[in-house]
Design an enzyme around this catalytic site. Structure first.
Site, mmCIF file in Angstrom:
data_model
loop_
_atom_site.group_PDB
_atom_site.id
_atom_site.type_symbol
_atom_site.label_atom_id
_atom_site.label_comp_id
_atom_site.label_asym_id
_atom_site.label_seq_id
_atom_site.Cartn_x
_atom_site.Cartn_y
_atom_site.Cartn_z
ATOM 1 N N PRO A 135 33.557 -18.315 -25.348
ATOM 2 C CA PRO A 135 33.701 -19.816 -25.822
ATOM 3 C C PRO A 135 32.672 -20.151 -26.947
ATOM 4 O O PRO A 135 31.758 -19.870 -26.988
ATOM 5 C CB PRO A 135 33.407 -20.533 -24.504
ATOM 6 C CG PRO A 135 33.308 -19.625 -23.429
ATOM 7 C CD PRO A 135 32.873 -18.338 -24.083
ATOM 8 N N TYR A 474 8.106 -30.645 -24.529
ATOM 9 C CA TYR A 474 8.905 -30.078 -25.345
ATOM 10 C C TYR A 474 8.092 -29.477 -26.501
ATOM 11 O O TYR A 474 7.428 -30.411 -27.270
ATOM 12 C CB TYR A 474 10.085 -31.112 -26.138
ATOM 13 C CG TYR A 474 10.876 -30.801 -27.036
ATOM 14 C CD1 TYR A 474 12.338 -30.591 -26.447
ATOM 15 C CD2 TYR A 474 10.650 -29.957 -28.279
ATOM 16 C CE1 TYR A 474 13.310 -30.052 -27.296
ATOM 17 C CE2 TYR A 474 11.666 -29.573 -28.825
ATOM 18 C CZ TYR A 474 13.093 -29.542 -28.752
ATOM 19 O OH TYR A 474 14.288 -29.146 -29.272
#
Length: 569
Positions: A135, A474
């Site tokens: 996909p 992060y």
């Protein structure tokens, strides 16, 4: 022509948009000092499409005829550009290899379905032909989730959902919208906004990623503190599986055994192709505002974000950068003059007079949404907490700049690659009690790894998503290396960071997914028993591994497919 637009085959975003340093006078000296890289040198010329050696399609006449019958001849595409675009995602490993012309296994055909029924027929046709189906949404994944197994000899079909891009319906009373999985962030927000709604999901890749991709990788957005991660936003979905369609109704809650919805979330195409989802939406707020704050240290900022999360404030964003990322942010500012320059200089004098170490300043952003009265109350609560931790409000100016530029950051990576540095990100989540030790351990591990490979580099961090029990850290890192061995040296740094996440009580990934980049740490993250459950789930649904094989469940090295049978070392 399908009408579906894609990113550059060799980099992030669209042609004509790029990062520039000329209007940022402090950036070149900063990068030279921290990374040892002279960014004032011209970027090298990338390969042109005609320079690439693109292997011919292996698509059989029989499968081509079947796919053409399903979607029409115009929606079965095998030209060179489309095949290269769909070969890889946008990880630094992907970009380095494609810029070298190292394409590996290329999809044999790209198919653009226009309905769920067509997707179901494509899935069944690929399984019947023992072909591989991958996909494709926006192509922005940076974890190797689009990676084609290196020695895959079967036909490879990339199913691009770009034509499935509509908001199908909105239940105004329930606050639920049913949206096709191929809708890009800007498109779905524009359609929702026309009717006064927002999804509230804004990942860094927002402009070039899709609803289906967010669900398949368990994405988080910049405003997840209020709206939740995509796992919380997604209430129901439809997915084409081999021989049947999975339909999950959008129920508010249920006690019906193990959650099938949770099984699909993060499955990265291993169980089927998501074609639509019913998601929570919210009315557009009267007021939206991002305030900026300074903290005297990263530790103070972390404690403040923790207290904000535990307070009665209901913020949309709670973000604080360490002093390293703050210094980088200052370096990327455009040249200021007049009143703005005087205000900045005056503020720094005030902080210095208060005893702040200006090299330790940490920049924070906190977002507020709602009615004017609600926002005012939330700001009051946050102001008190910020003050308790020695912080200072610096207004909405930096917040407006953050809001405008938040989706532009990935362009910097191409700019650095052009000049001989590989930059990447790794993110984790851990309990509040473990965050600061984890942060310290990761910084030390990354710097030790850079010393091990004898290369200059830089690592910086921010807290980006807060929860009751913990938060996401992060990390962004760069390594100066223009040699043919750059990926080997990059691997040393990347592995050091990922292993330190696990060793320090964090997860291998908070929102970028698993793919092949992170799968070697999955067993440590979930335990052998957990991996057994996932492996048997995938095998039960897809025994011949026709659906995006090699992702999530994987052995070996990052970036090396389990099907390639290459040695680990």
């Amino acid at each position: 022509m399908t009408g579906v637009k894609h990113m550059k085959w060799w980099g992030w975003g669209v042609d004509g948009i790029a990062f520039h340093h000329e209007d940022k006078p402090r950036l070149a000296p900063f990068v030279l000092d921290k990374v040892g890289l002279d960014i004032t040198t011209p970027g090298r010329r990338s390969l042109q499409l005609e320079d690439l050696t693109i292997p011919p399609s292996r698509l059989s006449d029989q499968l081509r005829a079947t796919l053409t019958k399903i979607v029409g001849q115009a929606n079965v595409v095998d030209d060179d550009l489309d095949r290269v675009v769909h070969t890889k995602g946008k990880s630094v490993r992907d970009l380095i290899r494609v810029r070298r012309g190292e394409l590996g296994r290329v999809p044999d055909v790209i198919v653009y379905p226009g309905s769920h029924e067509e997707v179901q027929e494509i899935v069944d046709a690929c399984v019947d032909a023992d072909a591989v189906l991958i996909p494709f949404g926006g192509g922005s994944n940076i974890a190797g989730s689009l990676e084609v197994p290196l020695e895959e000899n079967r036909q490879i079909v990339s199913v691009d959902l770009g034509r499935l891009n509509k908001v199908l319906s909105i239940d105004d009373e329930a606050g639920l919208a049913t949206i096709q999985a191929g809708a890009l962030g800007p498109d779905l927000e524009e359609q929702l906004g026309r009717r006064g709604w927002t999804l509230g999901h804004f990942p860094d890749s927002f402009s070039h990623s899709t609803l289906g991709g967010w669900i398949a990788t368990r994405s988080s957005g910049m405003q997840s503190d209020k709206y939740g991660d995509i796992a919380e936003i997604t209430r129901g979905l439809k997915m084409a599986m081999p021989g049947e369609t999975l339909e999950l109704r959008p129920l508010p809650s249920t006690s019906t055994g193990p959650s099938v919805r949770e099984m699909v979330l993060g499955s990265e195409g291993r169980l089927g192709v998501i074609t639509e989802a019913t998601v929570q939406v919210h009315r557009l707020p009267e007021v939206r505002e991002i305030q900026a704050y300074f903290f005297p240290s990263f530790a103070a900022g972390l404690k403040a974000m923790h207290d904000i999360t535990r307070s009665e404030a209901n913020v949309t964003v709670s973000r604080v950068s360490d002093e390293r990322e703050t210094a980088f942010s200052f370096a990327t500012q455009k040249k200021s003059g007049g009143v703005s320059k005087l205000v900045t200089a005056g503020l720094m004098r005030v902080l210095k007079a208060r005893g702040w170490d200006l090299d330790q300043i940490c920049l924070s952003f906190v977002g507020f949404e709602g009615s004017k009265g609600h926002v005012a109350r939330q700001k009051g609560i946050v102001k008190e907490i910020i003050s308790e931790h020695g912080g200072m409000n610096v207004g909405t100016g930096p917040g407006q700049l953050y809001d405008q530029k938040k989706f532009d950051t990935p362009y910097i990576r191409d700019f650095l690659l052009d000049r001989g540095a590989a930059a990447d990100v790794s993110e984790t989540a851990a309990p509040w009690s473990k965050l600061k030790p984890l942060y310290d351990n990761v910084i030390e591990a990354a710097e030790n790894a850079l010393a091990e490979v004898d290369r200059s580099g830089y690592i910086m961090c921010h807290l980006s998503h807060s929860y009751h029990a913990g938060a996401c850290l992060y990390f962004t890192f760069a390594i100066a290396d223009d040699s043919p061995e750059v990926l080997e040296r990059y691997d040393v740094v990347k592995r050091a960071i990922q292993q330190t996440f696990i060793d320090s009580g964090g997860t291998l990934s908070h929102h970028h997914g698993v793919g092949v980049e992170h799968s070697p740490w999955m067993e440590q993250d979930l335990s052998p028993a957990g991996m057994k459950i996932i492996g048997e789930l995938f095998a039960g649904v897809d025994p011949k591994q026709n659906l995006n094989p090699g992702k999530v469940v994987h052995t070996g090295r990052p970036g090396v497919s389990v099907l390639s049978k290459q040695p680990e070392d």
